[in-house]
Design a protein around this motif. Structure first.
Motif, PDB file in Angstrom:
ATOM      1  N   PRO A 165       0.840  -1.214   0.000  1.00 17.19           N
ATOM      2  CA  PRO A 165       0.000   0.000   0.000  1.00 17.19           C
ATOM      3  C   PRO A 165       0.861   1.246   0.000  1.00 17.19           C
ATOM      4  O   PRO A 165       1.922   1.283   0.641  1.00 17.19           O
ATOM      5  CB  PRO A 165      -0.786  -0.145   1.304  1.00 17.19           C
ATOM      6  N   THR A 166       0.400   2.253  -0.726  1.00 17.85           N
ATOM      7  CA  THR A 166       1.027   3.565  -0.953  1.00 17.85           C
ATOM      8  C   THR A 166       2.124   3.520  -2.018  1.00 17.85           C
ATOM      9  O   THR A 166       2.539   4.576  -2.501  1.00 17.85           O
ATOM     10  CB  THR A 166       1.613   4.208   0.326  1.00 17.85           C
ATOM     11  N   GLN A 167       2.584   2.341  -2.411  1.00 18.92           N
ATOM     12  CA  GLN A 167       3.614   2.280  -3.449  1.00 18.92           C
ATOM     13  C   GLN A 167       3.039   2.599  -4.820  1.00 18.92           C
ATOM     14  O   GLN A 167       1.819   2.650  -5.007  1.00 18.92           O
ATOM     15  CB  GLN A 167       4.264   0.885  -3.475  1.00 18.92           C
ATOM     16  N   THR A 168       3.955   2.808  -5.772  1.00 18.28           N
ATOM     17  CA  THR A 168       3.571   3.061  -7.159  1.00 18.28           C
ATOM     18  C   THR A 168       3.759   1.790  -7.974  1.00 18.28           C
ATOM     19  O   THR A 168       4.801   1.149  -7.908  1.00 18.28           O
ATOM     20  CB  THR A 168       4.419   4.194  -7.759  1.00 18.28           C
ATOM     21  N   LEU A 169       2.727   1.443  -8.747  1.00 22.12           N
ATOM     22  CA  LEU A 169       2.772   0.281  -9.625  1.00 22.12           C
ATOM     23  C   LEU A 169       3.220   0.719 -11.017  1.00 22.12           C
ATOM     24  O   LEU A 169       2.692   1.697 -11.566  1.00 22.12           O
ATOM     25  CB  LEU A 169       1.385  -0.360  -9.722  1.00 22.12           C
ATOM     26  N   THR A 170       4.185   0.005 -11.556  1.00 20.01           N
ATOM     27  CA  THR A 170       4.616   0.256 -12.930  1.00 20.01           C
ATOM     28  C   THR A 170       4.482  -1.037 -13.728  1.00 20.01           C
ATOM     29  O   THR A 170       5.089  -2.045 -13.384  1.00 20.01           O
ATOM     30  CB  THR A 170       6.071   0.746 -12.991  1.00 20.01           C
ATOM     31  N   LEU A 171       3.664  -0.991 -14.769  1.00 21.11           N
ATOM     32  CA  LEU A 171       3.435  -2.150 -15.626  1.00 21.11           C
ATOM     33  C   LEU A 171       3.881  -1.829 -17.042  1.00 21.11           C
ATOM     34  O   LEU A 171       3.680  -0.716 -17.526  1.00 21.11           O
ATOM     35  CB  LEU A 171       1.956  -2.535 -15.632  1.00 21.11           C
ATOM     36  N   THR A 172       4.449  -2.825 -17.690  1.00 21.10           N
ATOM     37  CA  THR A 172       4.907  -2.667 -19.072  1.00 21.10           C
ATOM     38  C   THR A 172       4.141  -3.608 -19.977  1.00 21.10           C
ATOM     39  O   THR A 172       3.955  -4.781 -19.647  1.00 21.10           O
ATOM     40  CB  THR A 172       6.412  -2.953 -19.186  1.00 21.10           C
TER      41      THR A 172
ATOM     42  N   GLY B 260      -4.413   0.261 -24.833  1.00 21.93           N
ATOM     43  CA  GLY B 260      -5.107   0.613 -23.601  1.00 21.93           C
ATOM     44  C   GLY B 260      -4.807  -0.365 -22.488  1.00 21.93           C
ATOM     45  O   GLY B 260      -4.258  -1.447 -22.713  1.00 21.93           O
ATOM     46  N   TRP B 261      -5.175   0.056 -21.280  1.00 22.04           N
ATOM     47  CA  TRP B 261      -5.061  -0.786 -20.098  1.00 22.04           C
ATOM     48  C   TRP B 261      -6.441  -0.943 -19.477  1.00 22.04           C
ATOM     49  O   TRP B 261      -7.200   0.033 -19.348  1.00 22.04           O
ATOM     50  CB  TRP B 261      -4.106  -0.177 -19.075  1.00 22.04           C
ATOM     51  N   ILE B 262      -6.733  -2.171 -19.110  1.00 24.61           N
ATOM     52  CA  ILE B 262      -8.001  -2.509 -18.471  1.00 24.61           C
ATOM     53  C   ILE B 262      -7.680  -3.433 -17.295  1.00 24.61           C
ATOM     54  O   ILE B 262      -6.767  -4.265 -17.390  1.00 24.61           O
ATOM     55  CB  ILE B 262      -8.933  -3.265 -19.453  1.00 24.61           C
ATOM     56  N   ARG B 263      -8.402  -3.322 -16.199  1.00 25.00           N
ATOM     57  CA  ARG B 263      -8.145  -4.211 -15.077  1.00 25.00           C
ATOM     58  C   ARG B 263      -9.428  -4.914 -14.639  1.00 25.00           C
ATOM     59  O   ARG B 263     -10.537  -4.496 -14.996  1.00 25.00           O
ATOM     60  CB  ARG B 263      -7.551  -3.448 -13.891  1.00 25.00           C
TER      61      ARG B 263
ATOM     62  N   ALA C 210      -0.670   7.364 -15.182  1.00 24.76           N
ATOM     63  CA  ALA C 210       0.116   7.941 -16.269  1.00 24.76           C
ATOM     64  C   ALA C 210       0.397   6.829 -17.274  1.00 24.76           C
ATOM     65  O   ALA C 210       0.685   5.697 -16.884  1.00 24.76           O
ATOM     66  CB  ALA C 210       1.412   8.527 -15.753  1.00 24.76           C
ATOM     67  N   ILE C 211       0.302   7.154 -18.550  1.00 28.70           N
ATOM     68  CA  ILE C 211       0.579   6.181 -19.611  1.00 28.70           C
ATOM     69  C   ILE C 211       1.570   6.808 -20.577  1.00 28.70           C
ATOM     70  O   ILE C 211       1.451   7.989 -20.921  1.00 28.70           O
ATOM     71  CB  ILE C 211      -0.725   5.747 -20.319  1.00 28.70           C
ATOM     72  N   THR C 212       2.563   6.026 -20.966  1.00 30.29           N
ATOM     73  CA  THR C 212       3.564   6.499 -21.905  1.00 30.29           C
ATOM     74  C   THR C 212       3.862   5.403 -22.912  1.00 30.29           C
ATOM     75  O   THR C 212       3.521   4.234 -22.689  1.00 30.29           O
ATOM     76  CB  THR C 212       4.877   6.884 -21.194  1.00 30.29           C
ATOM     77  N   LYS C 213       4.501   5.775 -24.016  1.00 33.57           N
ATOM     78  CA  LYS C 213       4.874   4.767 -24.998  1.00 33.57           C
ATOM     79  C   LYS C 213       6.316   4.957 -25.438  1.00 33.57           C
ATOM     80  O   LYS C 213       6.830   6.084 -25.427  1.00 33.57           O
ATOM     81  CB  LYS C 213       3.928   4.799 -26.209  1.00 33.57           C
ATOM     82  N   ASP C 214       6.931   3.859 -25.799  1.00 34.42           N
ATOM     83  CA  ASP C 214       8.275   3.850 -26.372  1.00 34.42           C
ATOM     84  C   ASP C 214       8.172   3.055 -27.660  1.00 34.42           C
ATOM     85  O   ASP C 214       8.215   1.819 -27.645  1.00 34.42           O
ATOM     86  CB  ASP C 214       9.271   3.221 -25.407  1.00 34.42           C
ATOM     87  N   THR C 215       8.001   3.753 -28.759  1.00 36.60           N
ATOM     88  CA  THR C 215       7.751   3.068 -30.026  1.00 36.60           C
ATOM     89  C   THR C 215       8.975   2.277 -30.487  1.00 36.60           C
ATOM     90  O   THR C 215       8.827   1.254 -31.152  1.00 36.60           O
ATOM     91  CB  THR C 215       7.342   4.068 -31.109  1.00 36.60           C
ATOM     92  N   SER C 216      10.165   2.719 -30.106  1.00 39.79           N
ATOM     93  CA  SER C 216      11.376   1.996 -30.526  1.00 39.79           C
ATOM     94  C   SER C 216      11.468   0.634 -29.851  1.00 39.79           C
ATOM     95  O   SER C 216      12.044  -0.305 -30.402  1.00 39.79           O
ATOM     96  CB  SER C 216      12.619   2.823 -30.216  1.00 39.79           C
ATOM     97  N   LYS C 217      10.882   0.525 -28.667  1.00 40.05           N
ATOM     98  CA  LYS C 217      10.890  -0.752 -27.945  1.00 40.05           C
ATOM     99  C   LYS C 217       9.565  -1.502 -28.081  1.00 40.05           C
ATOM    100  O   LYS C 217       9.415  -2.594 -27.536  1.00 40.05           O
ATOM    101  CB  LYS C 217      11.158  -0.506 -26.462  1.00 40.05           C
TER     102      LYS C 217
ATOM    103  N   VAL D  22       3.877   1.828 -21.139  1.00 41.23           N
ATOM    104  CA  VAL D  22       4.052   1.712 -19.694  1.00 41.23           C
ATOM    105  C   VAL D  22       2.918   2.442 -18.981  1.00 41.23           C
ATOM    106  O   VAL D  22       2.560   3.578 -19.347  1.00 41.23           O
ATOM    107  CB  VAL D  22       5.402   2.303 -19.262  1.00 41.23           C
ATOM    108  N   LEU D  23       2.368   1.776 -17.977  1.00 47.34           N
ATOM    109  CA  LEU D  23       1.325   2.354 -17.144  1.00 47.34           C
ATOM    110  C   LEU D  23       1.840   2.473 -15.722  1.00 47.34           C
ATOM    111  O   LEU D  23       2.424   1.525 -15.192  1.00 47.34           O
ATOM    112  CB  LEU D  23       0.067   1.473 -17.136  1.00 47.34           C
ATOM    113  N   THR D  24       1.652   3.633 -15.121  1.00 49.30           N
ATOM    114  CA  THR D  24       1.967   3.787 -13.697  1.00 49.30           C
ATOM    115  C   THR D  24       0.707   4.177 -12.949  1.00 49.30           C
ATOM    116  O   THR D  24      -0.108   4.967 -13.445  1.00 49.30           O
ATOM    117  CB  THR D  24       3.075   4.828 -13.445  1.00 49.30           C
TER     118      THR D  24
END
Lengths: 111, 122
Positions: free
Chosen positions: B14-21, B37-40, B70-77, B81-83
Motif C-alpha cells: 500500500p502507498t507504493q507506485t505500480l509500474t506495468l509494461t 489501452g489498459w483494463i483491469r 500515467a501512460i507512456t509509450k516507447d515506439t522503438s521498444k 508503460v502504465l503507472t
C-alpha cells in the motif's frame, strides 16, 4: 465505473438460444456509440466477440450475433454449446464521462 | 499476428507506485489509428478501463483514476508503460493491456494480452 447493466446470469440447454441484454443511457449507447461484446472463458483474457454492434471478427462463429436499439443492446447465442460457457461483457464509450465503459458482466451456463 | 504481453510486479505494498509494461508485436504505435489501452479486473468482478494512448501521443484516462495514472509509450521498444500511484488493496486485480484498431474496429479493444495479476498487501 460501471454504467452498462447486464443480467448476472443466463442459462440454457445445449442447442437452445439465449440472449444477453446490455442497458445503457443517452450518454453512451443512446448517443450512438457502438456496442462491442467480449467473451471471457474461465481463467482467460477477454476476447472480442462482436464489434460495431453486430460485426463478427474472423473466426467467431455466426451463432453469435449482436444488435442495438435506443439505449440498449443485445447479444444472442443460438445453438448453445458447452464451449460457450463463459462470462460475457458489453462495452461502449460514454460521452459524459469521456471514458470507455464496460457492462457488469453475464455468466452463461450451459445446462 | 498481433500479440501483447504485460509484465511487472505481482505484489506491491500500500502507498507504493505500480509500474506495468506492455510489450507488443505485430503492429506499430506510429501507425495512424493504432492505440494501446489498459483494463483491469478485480477478482470475481467486472472489467474496468484505465487508460489509453494513441499513435499520435494523445492520452485518455479513466476520470475516477485520472489523478493517479500515467501512460507512456516507447515506439522503438514497442512498449507501453502504465503507472498507478498510491496503491491500495482495492487496486488488487488482473491488469490487461489491449490493442485498439480505431480505423477498422472503432472504440474497442481488438487483441488482449494474457493479463498480469497484481496483489496489494503489506
Amino acid at each position: 465505473q460501471t454504467v452498462l447493466t447486464q443480467p448476472p446470469s443466463v442459462s440454457g440447454a445445449p442447442g437452445q438460444r439465449v440472449t444477453i441484454s446490455c442497458t445503457g443511457s443517452r450518454s453512451n449507447i443512446g448517443a450512438n456509440y457502438h456496442v462491442h461484446w467480449f467473451q471471457q472463458l474461465p481463467g482467460s483474457a477477454p476476447k472480442l466477440l462482436i464489434y460495431g454492434d453486430s460485426n463478427r471478427p474472423s473466426g467467431v462463429p455466426d451463432r453469435f450475433s449482436g444488435s442495438r436499439s435506443d439505449t440498449s443492446a443485445s447479444l444472442a447465442v443460438t445453438g448453445l454449446q458447452a464451449e460457450d460457457e463463459a462470462d460475457y461483457y458489453c462495452q461502449s464509450y460514454d460521452s459524459s464521462l469521456s471514458a470507455y465503459v464496460f457492462g457488469t458482466g453475464t455468466k452463461v451456463t450451459v445446462l | 499476428q498481433i500479440t501483447l504481453k504485460e509484465s511487472g510486479p505481482t505484489l506491491v505494498k500500500p502507498t507504493q507506485t505500480l509500474t506495468l509494461t506492455c510489450t507488443f508485436s505485430g503492429f506499430s504505435l506510429t501507425t495512424s489509428g493504432a492505440a494501446v489501452g489498459w483494463i483491469r479486473q478485480p477478482p470475481g468482478k467486472a472489467l474496468e478501463w484505465l487508460a489509453l494512448i494513441y499513435w499520435d501521443d494523445d492520452m485518455r484516462y479513466s476520470p475516477s483514476l485520472k489523478t493517479r495514472l500515467a501512460i507512456t509509450k516507447d515506439t522503438s521498444k514497442s512498449q507501453v508503460v502504465l503507472t498507478l500511484t498510491n496503491m491500495d488493496t482495492v487496486d488488487t486485480a488482473t491488469y490487461y493491456c489491449a490493442y485498439q484498431d480505431f480505423k477498422n474496429r472503432g472504440l474497442t479493444f481488438d487483441i488482449w494480452g494474457q493479463g498480469t495479476m497484481v496483489t496489494v498487501s503489506s
